[in-house]
Design a protein around this motif. Structure first.
Motif, PDB file in Angstrom:
ATOM      1  N   VAL A  22       0.565  -1.266  -0.051  1.00 10.90           N
ATOM      2  CA  VAL A  22       0.193   0.006  -0.314  1.00 10.90           C
ATOM      3  C   VAL A  22       1.271   0.710  -0.329  1.00 10.90           C
ATOM      4  CG1 VAL A  22      -1.468   0.958   1.513  1.00 10.90           C
ATOM      5  CG2 VAL A  22      -1.832  -0.753   0.833  1.00 10.90           C
ATOM      6  N   LEU A  23       2.223   1.039   0.617  1.00  8.29           N
ATOM      7  CA  LEU A  23       2.933   1.810   1.182  1.00  8.29           C
ATOM      8  C   LEU A  23       3.731   2.692  -0.293  1.00  8.29           C
ATOM      9  CD1 LEU A  23       4.250   2.035   4.451  1.00  8.29           C
ATOM     10  CD2 LEU A  23       2.262   2.841   4.067  1.00  8.29           C
ATOM     11  N   HIS A  24       4.107   1.320  -0.669  1.00  8.34           N
ATOM     12  CA  HIS A  24       4.842   2.190  -2.075  1.00  8.34           C
ATOM     13  C   HIS A  24       3.259   2.132  -2.528  1.00  8.34           C
ATOM     14  CE1 HIS A  24       8.631   0.312  -1.197  1.00  8.34           C
ATOM     15  NE2 HIS A  24       8.484  -0.999  -0.591  1.00  8.34           N
ATOM     16  N   GLU A  25       2.472   2.386  -3.865  1.00  7.53           N
ATOM     17  CA  GLU A  25       1.685   2.133  -4.163  1.00  7.53           C
ATOM     18  C   GLU A  25       1.314   3.689  -4.330  1.00  7.53           C
ATOM     19  OE1 GLU A  25      -2.931   1.122  -5.771  1.00  7.53           O
ATOM     20  OE2 GLU A  25      -2.190   0.008  -4.282  1.00  7.53           O
ATOM     21  N   HIS A  26       0.629   3.956  -2.783  1.00  2.00           N
ATOM     22  CA  HIS A  26       0.903   5.212  -2.506  1.00  2.00           C
ATOM     23  C   HIS A  26       1.920   6.381  -2.713  1.00  2.00           C
ATOM     24  CE1 HIS A  26      -4.345   4.048  -2.688  1.00  2.00           C
ATOM     25  NE2 HIS A  26      -4.116   3.737  -2.235  1.00  2.00           N
ATOM     26  N   PHE A  27       2.780   6.603  -2.077  1.00  2.00           N
ATOM     27  CA  PHE A  27       3.744   7.002  -1.615  1.00  2.00           C
ATOM     28  C   PHE A  27       5.054   6.674  -2.842  1.00  2.00           C
ATOM     29  CE2 PHE A  27       0.831   6.791   1.763  1.00  2.00           C
ATOM     30  CZ  PHE A  27       0.219   8.025   1.847  1.00  2.00           C
ATOM     31  N   SER A  28       4.871   5.971  -3.311  1.00  2.00           N
ATOM     32  CA  SER A  28       7.035   6.111  -4.038  1.00  2.00           C
ATOM     33  C   SER A  28       6.909   7.407  -4.644  1.00  2.00           C
ATOM     34  CB  SER A  28       6.256   4.794  -5.232  1.00  2.00           C
ATOM     35  OG  SER A  28       5.443   5.245  -6.859  1.00  2.00           O
ATOM     36  N   GLY A  29       8.095   7.450  -4.282  1.00  2.00           N
ATOM     37  CA  GLY A  29       9.164   7.997  -5.452  1.00  2.00           C
ATOM     38  C   GLY A  29       9.500   9.813  -4.405  1.00  2.00           C
ATOM     39  N   ARG A  30       9.020   9.144  -3.369  1.00  2.00           N
ATOM     40  CA  ARG A  30       8.760  10.775  -2.388  1.00  2.00           C
ATOM     41  C   ARG A  30       9.828  11.151  -2.010  1.00  2.00           C
ATOM     42  NH1 ARG A  30       4.587  12.384   1.778  1.00  2.00           N
ATOM     43  NH2 ARG A  30       6.855  12.361   3.448  1.00  2.00           N
ATOM     44  N   GLY A  31      10.646  12.148  -1.829  1.00  2.00           N
ATOM     45  CA  GLY A  31      11.268  12.857  -1.427  1.00  2.00           C
ATOM     46  C   GLY A  31      12.024  12.984   0.023  1.00  2.00           C
ATOM     47  N   GLU A  32      10.877  12.986   1.179  1.00  2.00           N
ATOM     48  CA  GLU A  32      11.090  12.376   2.283  1.00  2.00           C
ATOM     49  C   GLU A  32      10.724  11.417   2.953  1.00  2.00           C
ATOM     50  OE1 GLU A  32       7.550  15.686   3.481  1.00  2.00           O
ATOM     51  OE2 GLU A  32       8.914  16.232   2.750  1.00  2.00           O
ATOM     52  N   PRO A  33      10.872  11.509   4.494  1.00  2.00           N
ATOM     53  CA  PRO A  33      10.445   9.824   4.902  1.00  2.00           C
ATOM     54  C   PRO A  33       8.897   9.762   4.898  1.00  2.00           C
ATOM     55  CG  PRO A  33      12.743  11.090   6.007  1.00  2.00           C
ATOM     56  CD  PRO A  33      12.060  12.194   5.001  1.00  2.00           C
ATOM     57  N   LEU A  34       8.497   8.702   4.615  1.00  2.00           N
ATOM     58  CA  LEU A  34       6.487   8.583   5.103  1.00  2.00           C
ATOM     59  C   LEU A  34       6.324   8.830   6.848  1.00  2.00           C
ATOM     60  CD1 LEU A  34       5.392   5.810   2.963  1.00  2.00           C
ATOM     61  CD2 LEU A  34       5.138   8.196   2.517  1.00  2.00           C
ATOM     62  N   ARG A  35       5.778   9.272   7.308  1.00  2.00           N
ATOM     63  CA  ARG A  35       5.018   8.716   9.030  1.00  2.00           C
ATOM     64  C   ARG A  35       4.304   8.130   8.525  1.00  2.00           C
ATOM     65  NH1 ARG A  35       6.468  15.774  10.355  1.00  2.00           N
ATOM     66  NH2 ARG A  35       8.705  15.515  10.252  1.00  2.00           N
ATOM     67  N   VAL A  36       4.574   7.104   9.429  1.00  2.00           N
ATOM     68  CA  VAL A  36       3.393   6.103   9.256  1.00  2.00           C
ATOM     69  C   VAL A  36       3.232   6.375  11.306  1.00  2.00           C
ATOM     70  CG1 VAL A  36       3.421   3.863   9.470  1.00  2.00           C
ATOM     71  CG2 VAL A  36       3.974   5.200   7.894  1.00  2.00           C
ATOM     72  N   VAL A  37       1.570   6.194  11.495  1.00  2.00           N
ATOM     73  CA  VAL A  37       1.225   6.026  12.565  1.00  2.00           C
ATOM     74  C   VAL A  37       0.545   4.660  12.910  1.00  2.00           C
ATOM     75  CG1 VAL A  37       0.001   7.067  14.570  1.00  2.00           C
ATOM     76  CG2 VAL A  37       1.365   8.494  13.155  1.00  2.00           C
ATOM     77  N   GLU A  38       0.589   3.616  13.896  1.00  2.00           N
ATOM     78  CA  GLU A  38       0.335   2.578  14.779  1.00  2.00           C
ATOM     79  C   GLU A  38      -0.753   2.916  15.880  1.00  2.00           C
ATOM     80  OE1 GLU A  38      -0.248  -2.296  14.762  1.00  2.00           O
ATOM     81  OE2 GLU A  38       2.310  -1.085  14.854  1.00  2.00           O
ATOM     82  N   ILE A  39      -2.212   2.724  16.215  1.00  2.00           N
ATOM     83  CA  ILE A  39      -2.797   2.668  17.101  1.00  2.00           C
ATOM     84  C   ILE A  39      -2.887   1.321  17.399  1.00  2.00           C
ATOM     85  CG2 ILE A  39      -4.871   2.979  18.407  1.00  2.00           C
ATOM     86  CD1 ILE A  39      -5.371   6.073  16.202  1.00  2.00           C
ATOM     87  N   GLY A  40      -2.692   0.653  18.650  1.00  2.00           N
ATOM     88  CA  GLY A  40      -2.413  -0.436  19.580  1.00  2.00           C
ATOM     89  C   GLY A  40      -1.790  -1.292  18.545  1.00  2.00           C
ATOM     90  N   ALA A  41      -0.830  -1.510  18.902  1.00  2.00           N
ATOM     91  CA  ALA A  41       0.544  -2.140  18.574  1.00  2.00           C
ATOM     92  C   ALA A  41       1.109  -3.093  18.899  1.00  2.00           C
ATOM     93  CB  ALA A  41       1.662  -1.685  17.975  1.00  2.00           C
ATOM     94  N   GLY A  42       0.210  -4.074  20.341  1.00  2.00           N
ATOM     95  CA  GLY A  42       0.137  -5.188  20.673  1.00  2.00           C
ATOM     96  C   GLY A  42       2.295  -5.163  21.421  1.00  2.00           C
ATOM     97  N   TYR A  43       2.654  -6.166  20.958  1.00  2.00           N
ATOM     98  CA  TYR A  43       3.945  -6.040  21.489  1.00  2.00           C
ATOM     99  C   TYR A  43       4.968  -5.498  20.589  1.00  2.00           C
ATOM    100  CZ  TYR A  43       4.666  -9.896  19.158  1.00  2.00           C
ATOM    101  OH  TYR A  43       5.046 -10.713  16.927  1.00  2.00           O
ATOM    102  N   GLY A  44       4.717  -4.745  19.349  1.00  2.00           N
ATOM    103  CA  GLY A  44       4.783  -4.623  18.033  1.00  2.00           C
ATOM    104  C   GLY A  44       5.416  -5.265  17.846  1.00  2.00           C
ATOM    105  N   GLY A  45       5.188  -6.149  16.566  1.00  2.00           N
ATOM    106  CA  GLY A  45       5.477  -7.317  16.137  1.00  2.00           C
ATOM    107  C   GLY A  45       5.102  -6.094  14.599  1.00  2.00           C
TER     108      GLY A  45
END
Length: 217
Positions: free
Chosen positions: A38-61
């Protein structure tokens, strides 16, 4: 990426050719691979780091495997209950390296582990919101607060991977993600797929309606 679980904590599962496969490893890797696409499809070719937020991540797996699979620069924030932050901070620091992980009150690192009451500490606007397994069980009012905040802080997409049983516990019915999103507006569904690995689980991808959205608070 290898499917074997990192040597952290007291993990258990099946040994295959000397590699430990825990009960949830395949599902975590599956979700991470789907999000990577999904990230490659929607944000490919960006010149800056993607910012991603996960809500409720368990142990972080899922965060661990997504950061392994996605080879481009990314800033990742985990938002959860403080007691869960302890586990997430330990696991991610052990597997990714202490210098890459920050806890609440520390200078932000590329992976920030934050409590739900500190949404103002999340770098915004961000590109993608993720949730796996937890939105059905989050208290309804708290879930509304999260989603209304995300509607103002996220300018990209929301990926949800959850069950829709609407089971009742002690008189409280579990949330059904698409129903909750429909009630608040601002999320436009682009895809809906049954999980290949878990019966009753659904993957959904939503675009955030940027036009006319409420500012983050």
């Amino acid at each position: 990426a290898s499917l074997d679980f990192p040597a952290v904590g007291a993990a258990y599962g099946v040994l295959a050719a000397g590699r430990l496969i825990t009960p949830d490893t395949p599902d975590q890797v599956y979700a991470a691979a789907r999000i990577r696409d999904v990230l490659h499809e929607h944000f490919s070719g960006r010149g800056e780091p993607l910012r991603v937020v996960e809500i409720g991540a368990g142990y972080g797996g899922m965060a661990y495997w997504l950061l392994k699979l996605f080879r481009e620069p990314m800033k990742y924030a985990v938002v959860d209950l403080p007691v869960a932050n302890v586990l997430q901070g330990y696991f991610l620091a052990q597997t990714l390296g202490h210098s890459r992980v920050s806890l609440y009150g520390e200078d932000p690192a590329s992976v920030a582990v934050l409590p739900g009451h500190a949404l103002s500490a999340v770098e915004a606007p961000f590109d993608a919101l993720l949730n796996k397994d937890s939105m059905p069980e989050i208290p309804h009012d708290a879930l509304l607060d999260y989603l209304r905040w995300a509607r103002g802080a996220c300018t990209g997409v929301f990926y949800s991977y959850n069950q829709e049983a609407a089971a009742e516990f002690a008189g409280t019915v579990q949330n059904v993600v698409p129903s909750v999103l429909a009630s608040i507006g601002g999320f436009s569904r682009k895809r809906r797929d049954a999980s290949w690995l878990r019966r009753g689980y659904v993957e959904e991808l939503y675009a955030i309606d940027v036009a006319g959205r409420e500012p983050a608070t």
